[in-house]
Design a protein around this motif. Sequence first.
Motif, PDB file in Angstrom:
ATOM      1  N   LEU A 109      -0.731  -0.372  -2.897  1.00  0.00           N
ATOM      2  CA  LEU A 109      -1.763   0.395  -3.586  1.00  0.00           C
ATOM      3  C   LEU A 109      -1.162   1.587  -4.312  1.00  0.00           C
ATOM      4  O   LEU A 109      -1.654   1.989  -5.372  1.00  0.00           O
ATOM      5  N   ALA A 110      -0.092   2.146  -3.756  1.00  0.00           N
ATOM      6  CA  ALA A 110       0.570   3.267  -4.416  1.00  0.00           C
ATOM      7  C   ALA A 110       1.321   2.822  -5.662  1.00  0.00           C
ATOM      8  O   ALA A 110       1.402   3.568  -6.646  1.00  0.00           O
ATOM      9  N   GLU A 111       1.865   1.622  -5.631  1.00  0.00           N
ATOM     10  CA  GLU A 111       2.676   1.132  -6.755  1.00  0.00           C
ATOM     11  C   GLU A 111       2.303  -0.327  -7.039  1.00  0.00           C
ATOM     12  O   GLU A 111       3.045  -1.260  -6.734  1.00  0.00           O
ATOM     13  N   PRO A 112       1.133  -0.561  -7.665  1.00  0.00           N
ATOM     14  CA  PRO A 112       0.621  -1.924  -7.830  1.00  0.00           C
ATOM     15  C   PRO A 112       1.430  -2.782  -8.782  1.00  0.00           C
ATOM     16  O   PRO A 112       1.270  -4.015  -8.772  1.00  0.00           O
ATOM     17  N   ALA A 113       2.293  -2.193  -9.606  1.00  0.00           N
ATOM     18  CA  ALA A 113       3.090  -2.994 -10.537  1.00  0.00           C
ATOM     19  C   ALA A 113       4.143  -3.828  -9.823  1.00  0.00           C
ATOM     20  O   ALA A 113       4.662  -4.801 -10.381  1.00  0.00           O
ATOM     21  N   ARG A 114       4.481  -3.454  -8.605  1.00  0.00           N
ATOM     22  CA  ARG A 114       5.470  -4.210  -7.834  1.00  0.00           C
ATOM     23  C   ARG A 114       4.770  -5.258  -6.973  1.00  0.00           C
ATOM     24  O   ARG A 114       3.595  -5.126  -6.638  1.00  0.00           O
ATOM     25  N   ARG A 115       5.531  -6.288  -6.585  1.00  0.00           N
ATOM     26  CA  ARG A 115       4.997  -7.277  -5.662  1.00  0.00           C
ATOM     27  C   ARG A 115       5.712  -7.155  -4.325  1.00  0.00           C
ATOM     28  O   ARG A 115       6.934  -6.976  -4.267  1.00  0.00           O
ATOM     29  N   GLY A 116       4.958  -7.250  -3.255  1.00  0.00           N
ATOM     30  CA  GLY A 116       5.533  -7.136  -1.932  1.00  0.00           C
ATOM     31  C   GLY A 116       6.092  -8.455  -1.437  1.00  0.00           C
ATOM     32  O   GLY A 116       5.529  -9.525  -1.684  1.00  0.00           O
ATOM     33  N   LEU A 117       7.216  -8.372  -0.736  1.00  0.00           N
ATOM     34  CA  LEU A 117       7.813  -9.510  -0.039  1.00  0.00           C
ATOM     35  C   LEU A 117       7.941  -9.084   1.416  1.00  0.00           C
ATOM     36  O   LEU A 117       8.796  -8.277   1.759  1.00  0.00           O
ATOM     37  N   LEU A 118       7.051  -9.613   2.263  1.00  0.00           N
ATOM     38  CA  LEU A 118       6.960  -9.189   3.657  1.00  0.00           C
ATOM     39  C   LEU A 118       7.676 -10.189   4.551  1.00  0.00           C
ATOM     40  O   LEU A 118       7.413 -11.393   4.494  1.00  0.00           O
ATOM     41  N   LEU A 119       8.562  -9.679   5.417  1.00  0.00           N
ATOM     42  CA  LEU A 119       9.345 -10.497   6.336  1.00  0.00           C
ATOM     43  C   LEU A 119       9.030 -10.030   7.750  1.00  0.00           C
ATOM     44  O   LEU A 119       9.316  -8.885   8.110  1.00  0.00           O
ATOM     45  N   ILE A 120       8.475 -10.932   8.576  1.00  0.00           N
ATOM     46  CA  ILE A 120       7.988 -10.499   9.881  1.00  0.00           C
ATOM     47  C   ILE A 120       7.972 -11.675  10.848  1.00  0.00           C
ATOM     48  O   ILE A 120       7.807 -12.827  10.436  1.00  0.00           O
ATOM     49  N   GLY A 121       8.159 -11.376  12.129  1.00  0.00           N
ATOM     50  CA  GLY A 121       8.174 -12.402  13.156  1.00  0.00           C
ATOM     51  C   GLY A 121       6.786 -12.720  13.687  1.00  0.00           C
ATOM     52  O   GLY A 121       5.841 -11.935  13.538  1.00  0.00           O
ATOM     53  N   ASP A 122       6.674 -13.876  14.343  1.00  0.00           N
ATOM     54  CA  ASP A 122       5.380 -14.333  14.841  1.00  0.00           C
ATOM     55  C   ASP A 122       4.840 -13.450  15.963  1.00  0.00           C
ATOM     56  O   ASP A 122       3.619 -13.401  16.176  1.00  0.00           O
ATOM     57  N   TRP A 147      11.924   4.303  14.468  1.00  0.00           N
ATOM     58  CA  TRP A 147      10.758   4.235  15.341  1.00  0.00           C
ATOM     59  C   TRP A 147      10.544   2.815  15.858  1.00  0.00           C
ATOM     60  O   TRP A 147      10.143   2.605  16.997  1.00  0.00           O
ATOM     61  N   SER A 148      10.788   1.811  15.025  1.00  0.00           N
ATOM     62  CA  SER A 148      10.779   0.389  15.419  1.00  0.00           C
ATOM     63  C   SER A 148       9.493  -0.014  16.133  1.00  0.00           C
ATOM     64  O   SER A 148       9.515  -0.602  17.207  1.00  0.00           O
ATOM     65  N   SER A 149       8.373   0.293  15.535  1.00  0.00           N
ATOM     66  CA  SER A 149       7.086  -0.126  16.071  1.00  0.00           C
ATOM     67  C   SER A 149       6.711  -1.449  15.419  1.00  0.00           C
ATOM     68  O   SER A 149       6.397  -1.499  14.224  1.00  0.00           O
ATOM     69  N   ILE A 150       6.771  -2.530  16.193  1.00  0.00           N
ATOM     70  CA  ILE A 150       6.583  -3.838  15.583  1.00  0.00           C
ATOM     71  C   ILE A 150       5.156  -3.985  15.047  1.00  0.00           C
ATOM     72  O   ILE A 150       4.207  -3.446  15.598  1.00  0.00           O
ATOM     73  N   GLY A 151       5.043  -4.699  13.938  1.00  0.00           N
ATOM     74  CA  GLY A 151       3.783  -4.854  13.234  1.00  0.00           C
ATOM     75  C   GLY A 151       3.562  -3.817  12.157  1.00  0.00           C
ATOM     76  O   GLY A 151       2.602  -3.902  11.375  1.00  0.00           O
ATOM     77  N   PHE A 152       4.442  -2.827  12.061  1.00  0.00           N
ATOM     78  CA  PHE A 152       4.312  -1.731  11.098  1.00  0.00           C
ATOM     79  C   PHE A 152       4.184  -2.224   9.661  1.00  0.00           C
ATOM     80  O   PHE A 152       3.420  -1.675   8.863  1.00  0.00           O
ATOM     81  N   THR A 153       4.924  -3.273   9.298  1.00  0.00           N
ATOM     82  CA  THR A 153       5.076  -3.587   7.880  1.00  0.00           C
ATOM     83  C   THR A 153       3.846  -4.190   7.221  1.00  0.00           C
ATOM     84  O   THR A 153       3.703  -4.091   6.008  1.00  0.00           O
ATOM     85  N   VAL A 154       2.937  -4.807   7.980  1.00  0.00           N
ATOM     86  CA  VAL A 154       1.750  -5.387   7.334  1.00  0.00           C
ATOM     87  C   VAL A 154       0.881  -4.283   6.719  1.00  0.00           C
ATOM     88  O   VAL A 154       0.607  -4.303   5.510  1.00  0.00           O
ATOM     89  N   PRO A 155       0.429  -3.278   7.483  1.00  0.00           N
ATOM     90  CA  PRO A 155      -0.328  -2.196   6.852  1.00  0.00           C
ATOM     91  C   PRO A 155       0.516  -1.324   5.932  1.00  0.00           C
ATOM     92  O   PRO A 155      -0.002  -0.780   4.947  1.00  0.00           O
ATOM     93  N   ALA A 156       1.815  -1.163   6.242  1.00  0.00           N
ATOM     94  CA  ALA A 156       2.677  -0.376   5.349  1.00  0.00           C
ATOM     95  C   ALA A 156       2.728  -1.006   3.973  1.00  0.00           C
ATOM     96  O   ALA A 156       2.749  -0.306   2.948  1.00  0.00           O
ATOM     97  N   LEU A 157       2.760  -2.338   3.927  1.00  0.00           N
ATOM     98  CA  LEU A 157       2.725  -3.031   2.642  1.00  0.00           C
ATOM     99  C   LEU A 157       1.426  -2.720   1.900  1.00  0.00           C
ATOM    100  O   LEU A 157       1.437  -2.477   0.692  1.00  0.00           O
ATOM    101  N   LEU A 158       0.304  -2.739   2.613  1.00  0.00           N
ATOM    102  CA  LEU A 158      -0.978  -2.393   1.996  1.00  0.00           C
ATOM    103  C   LEU A 158      -0.894  -1.034   1.312  1.00  0.00           C
ATOM    104  O   LEU A 158      -1.266  -0.884   0.134  1.00  0.00           O
ATOM    105  N   GLY A 159      -0.396  -0.031   2.041  1.00  0.00           N
ATOM    106  CA  GLY A 159      -0.315   1.305   1.476  1.00  0.00           C
ATOM    107  C   GLY A 159       0.619   1.382   0.289  1.00  0.00           C
ATOM    108  O   GLY A 159       0.270   1.938  -0.766  1.00  0.00           O
ATOM    109  N   ALA A 160       1.809   0.813   0.432  1.00  0.00           N
ATOM    110  CA  ALA A 160       2.799   0.911  -0.640  1.00  0.00           C
ATOM    111  C   ALA A 160       2.363   0.152  -1.886  1.00  0.00           C
ATOM    112  O   ALA A 160       2.606   0.597  -3.014  1.00  0.00           O
TER     113      ALA A 160
END
Length: 584
Positions: A452-465, A437-450
């Motif tokens: 909260l679903a699995e709080p034991a993990r830590r997110g590493l978000l990679l995204i362009g300006d 689908w490649s909708s830019i900006g997807f990963t910031v809120p996707a990280l929020l959801g994931a």
Amino acid sequence: MTTRPPETSATVIDQILDRLCALGVRHLFGMPGDYNLKVLDRVVAHPRMEWVGTTNELGAAYAADGYGRVNGFGALLTTFGVGELNAINGVAGSYAERVPVLHIVIGPTTDTEGAGSAVHHTMGDGDFDRFARAHRQVVCADAVLRAEDALFEVDRVVTACLRESRPGYLRVPRDVALGPAPRLPPLNRPDLKVAHPGSLDNFRAAARARLAESDDVAVLADFLVDRFDARAELAELLAAGPLPHATVMAGKTVVDEQAPGFLGLYAGAMSEADVRATIDRADPLIMAGVLLTDHATGKFTHEFDPGKAIELGPATARVNGVEFPGVPLAAALTALTALIKERPPARASVTGPRRQVSSTANPPVGNLPTVVKKSATALFRTLCGRWTPLTQSYLWKAVGEAVRPEHIVYADSGTALIGVVEQRFPDGARFVSQPLWSSIGFTVPALLGAQLAEPARRGLLLIGDGAVQLTAPELGVLGRHQVNPIVVLVNNDGYTVERITHGASAVYNEVVRWHWSDVPAALGVPNPLVLSARTPAELDRALTRAAAATDRLVLIEAFLKKVDVPRAFHRMTANRPDKAKWVP
């Protein structure tokens, strides 16, 4: 513990929430609107559901998608018209990438609909089904709930979501949502691993004959293995014999990337030479849940013939193009595992060049001892890293080395995805991206959801300006819910992939320059750690500090040149036969 409001013992919305809870959903994403406010009172009062308000409905849809990828099911609730249309792009992404999500839309009352009233959030023409029809293009099942059959329709839509691994849509008039409802019986969940016996036998026979034709067997895996719960079966197949295997971009981490036989990323002409050679000439190639998209094939530069492969889809297997319906992924993989074990040991491997895989995330090359090479690398970083400008090549190698087994890595479309996808992650790490689908900006809120679903993990978000500007306000929601990821923000002053493709200095590839050091605090993130890196040495120090700062959100602003791109992108442009026709 909260209790339900006293108006009724159970309402339709209560039963929908109970059904979601039974599927493991503990968070509901969305935004308030006057049509859904009283319904949200029921959500907030539900003893097992937590309301997560996002800054807009698109962010809610992305968050529900991220939640569904990790949890197996996600959900969002919006208001009618303006809210649901704001979310529809995210729902469409879930449809394309096979993520089960339920979109609940609360609308005007049944009487208002019946009167054809020109109320707000409508077109003023009395058509209240217009937006439901729009959603019908991007969901696998939908319903407009009426009091007489509301719960039947809820289960019909939810079951379709589970069966198809795709989103569903419910439009619920407010009076129906708050109306009384009996308790729902347990859901009869579809079993995605049960095969039709006769069809499975026929597939097994055809696969046995196909495997007998050649020794050059290899495996290519993709994201559908994950969506249809076949990771364990794929691992058993790969353990059954020394099968060389690779993943495509969307399927990263569906296999152990440190295991012997793992070749790396396959993407047609974008692949490393040995990966491409092994996969393209495999006979047969076992395609496990592979969707042949442009990103998966390096813009359709793959040279293997799917018509000669053993192709395993969600519910249908194929051998040499012959279909065997009713043979789902997991069952087909189990059947192939038995067939591979039957093969003589001498025939269980593929001939030709192979990559030797070490136990480290970035295997050494050449003939020098590993300790010497590590010392040389450290010396290079010490002597040159202080002054050499940071490059895409160095950035993604360093980020890959920083990944830990407990991380979920989120890579947004663009150089972030292309750069990191080739790095080998430790076993246990997970990867989330949206290459189809490649909708830019997807990963910031996707990280929020994931998260909260699995709080034991830590997110590493990679995204362009450029991409992050679409959804940056959701960083504040991360802070509100005490989600503390590491965010590596690639500041290369615009849309670099587009610059390289067309319009290197075009105004449409420019973005507004934000003062990123001020952004997290301005959005309400408590005590953020904001770092910057312009050289390799600064990046190394920033990543080290970020790893230690687990109690807060860390933002690393990595500065790169406008036209610097990852090595894989260079391979792609160097190998395409007609550069003028290639577009990302």
